[in-house]
Scaffold this active site. Structure first.
Site, PDB file in Angstrom:
ATOM      1  N   CYS A  54     -36.978  13.142  23.243  1.00 17.48           N
ATOM      2  CA  CYS A  54     -37.368  11.891  22.585  1.00 17.48           C
ATOM      3  C   CYS A  54     -36.713  10.765  23.362  1.00 17.48           C
ATOM      4  O   CYS A  54     -35.517  10.830  23.670  1.00 17.48           O
ATOM      5  CB  CYS A  54     -36.887  11.886  21.134  1.00 17.48           C
ATOM      6  SG  CYS A  54     -36.989  10.263  20.323  1.00 17.48           S
TER       7      CYS A  54
ATOM      8  N   HIS B 298     -35.884   7.818  22.517  1.00 14.61           N
ATOM      9  CA  HIS B 298     -34.811   7.108  21.808  1.00 14.61           C
ATOM     10  C   HIS B 298     -33.439   7.734  22.100  1.00 14.61           C
ATOM     11  O   HIS B 298     -32.433   7.044  22.169  1.00 14.61           O
ATOM     12  CB  HIS B 298     -35.044   7.156  20.295  1.00 14.61           C
ATOM     13  CG  HIS B 298     -36.008   6.124  19.786  1.00 14.61           C
ATOM     14  ND1 HIS B 298     -37.347   6.146  20.069  1.00 14.61           N
ATOM     15  CD2 HIS B 298     -35.801   5.031  18.998  1.00 14.61           C
ATOM     16  CE1 HIS B 298     -37.939   5.118  19.473  1.00 14.61           C
ATOM     17  NE2 HIS B 298     -37.023   4.431  18.815  1.00 14.61           N
TER      18      HIS B 298
ATOM     19  N   CYS C  54     -43.114   7.834  25.048  1.00 12.03           N
ATOM     20  CA  CYS C  54     -42.772   8.394  23.740  1.00 12.03           C
ATOM     21  C   CYS C  54     -43.233   9.850  23.744  1.00 12.03           C
ATOM     22  O   CYS C  54     -44.426  10.124  23.959  1.00 12.03           O
ATOM     23  CB  CYS C  54     -43.528   7.585  22.678  1.00 12.03           C
ATOM     24  SG  CYS C  54     -43.416   8.223  21.012  1.00 12.03           S
TER      25      CYS C  54
HETATM   26  N1  DGL Z   1     -39.351   7.574  21.216  1.00 19.25           N
HETATM   27  C1  DGL Z   1     -40.176   8.492  20.567  1.00 19.25           C
HETATM   28  C2  DGL Z   1     -40.240   9.848  21.174  1.00 19.25           C
HETATM   29  O1  DGL Z   1     -39.987   9.952  22.345  1.00 19.25           O
HETATM   30  C3  DGL Z   1     -40.522   8.296  19.160  1.00 19.25           C
HETATM   31  C4  DGL Z   1     -39.562   8.691  18.114  1.00 19.25           C
HETATM   32  C5  DGL Z   1     -40.052   8.364  16.737  1.00 19.25           C
HETATM   33  O2  DGL Z   1     -40.592   7.279  16.556  1.00 19.25           O
HETATM   34  O3  DGL Z   1     -39.869   9.203  15.850  1.00 19.25           O
HETATM   35  O4  DGL Z   1     -40.586  10.810  20.548  1.00 19.25           O
END
Ligand code: DGL
Length: 257
Positions: A172, A174, A70
């Site tokens: 990110c 996601h 993350c």
């Molecule tokens: N997957 C995350 C990242 O790489 C977190 C995104 C989130 O929860 O806002 O920042």
């Protein structure tokens, strides 16, 4: 080898895939804090408390290394965890370097906490020859989390800023789920830091004890205050509030192996 991965939700599954490719015989424990996702707009103190809790759950499984899968958790917590923990902590680094080696105009997409972070500023300063813009996509990670876990519809284009750029860096984990769509939107190559993190993990574990003590077995600790599930012998053990949903997303995304 036992490896713990942490993310606010499902984004880190894209990192898990890269890590499984590098270390096919390791046992992976995945903590996705779906119940509290997204993290990217939360105050730093809140993120720190949530990450600490997730990392504690991973340590309780006896992991040899923790991957903060993350970018937001890395930006806010990596340094503190490295000082405190006695296992290696691998963080995410937006793939600015490989993009900057080939292109001049680069757009980094990230969550607000990552976008404002000192860590990202320092990284960008290493490439003064480039014109690197950073966009804080406030709702994008949450929309992706909702889409993948709850089937919510969202319009990706509305979350992406208009930009003329030669390359896009995904800051990110996601966003990696929508890598192809983001590349099509801007009609440029897209970079992410997943394989870099997986290679660092392999290097770090290799340095620990040579060939290492590889283990195929997965241990589950039912005394943990979380639901958990196992996903196939080559899969991962999921920890966290919505572990079953993680498992479903995992299987949809990567197949059962
Ligand atoms: N997957 C995350 C990242 O790489 C977190 C995104 C989130 O929860 O806002 O920042």
């Amino acid at each position: 080898m036992r490896v713990g991965l942490f993310d606010s939700g499902v984004g880190g599954l894209t990192v898990l895939r890269a890590c499984k490719r590098e270390l096919p015989r390791a046992t992976f424990f995945y903590y996705g804090d779906n119940g509290n996702a997204p993290y990217g707009n939360r105050p730093r103190e809140e993120i720190t408390a949530l990450v600490d809790r997730g990392v504690e759950a991973l340590l309780a499984e006896g992991v040899d290394a923790v991957v903060l899968a993350c970018n937001t958790a890395t930006a806010v917590c990596a340094e503190g965890l490295r000082r405190r923990l006695c296992v290696p902590v691998i963080g995410m680094e937006p793939a600015v370097k490989p993009a900057a080696e080939r292109y001049r105009d680069i757009l980094v997409l990230a969550t607000p906490r990552t976008a404002e972070s000192e860590r990202l500023k320092v990284l960008i300063q290493k490439f003064p020859q480039c014109n690197i813009g950073v966009f804080a996509a406030a709702g994008l990670a949450g929309a992706i989390e909702g889409c993948l876990t709850r089937g919510e519809k969202f319009a990706l284009d509305k979350h992406l800023p208009p930009a003329v750029t030669q390359a896009v860096v995904l800051g990110c984990t996601h966003y990696v789920f929508f890598r192809r769509e983001i590349a099509a939107h801007y009609a440029v190559p897209v970079y992410d830091g997943n394989s870099g993190a997986a290679r660092r993990l392999k290097g770090v574990l290799g340095g620990l004890d040579g060939d290492g003590e590889w283990s195929e077995t997965t241990k589950t600790n039912k005394s943990l205050p979380f639901e958990w599930s196992e996903c196939g012998e080559k899969g991962a053990v999921f920890l966290g509030k919505w572990a079953q949903i993680n498992e479903k997303v995992y299987k949809q995304t990567f197949g059962t192996g």
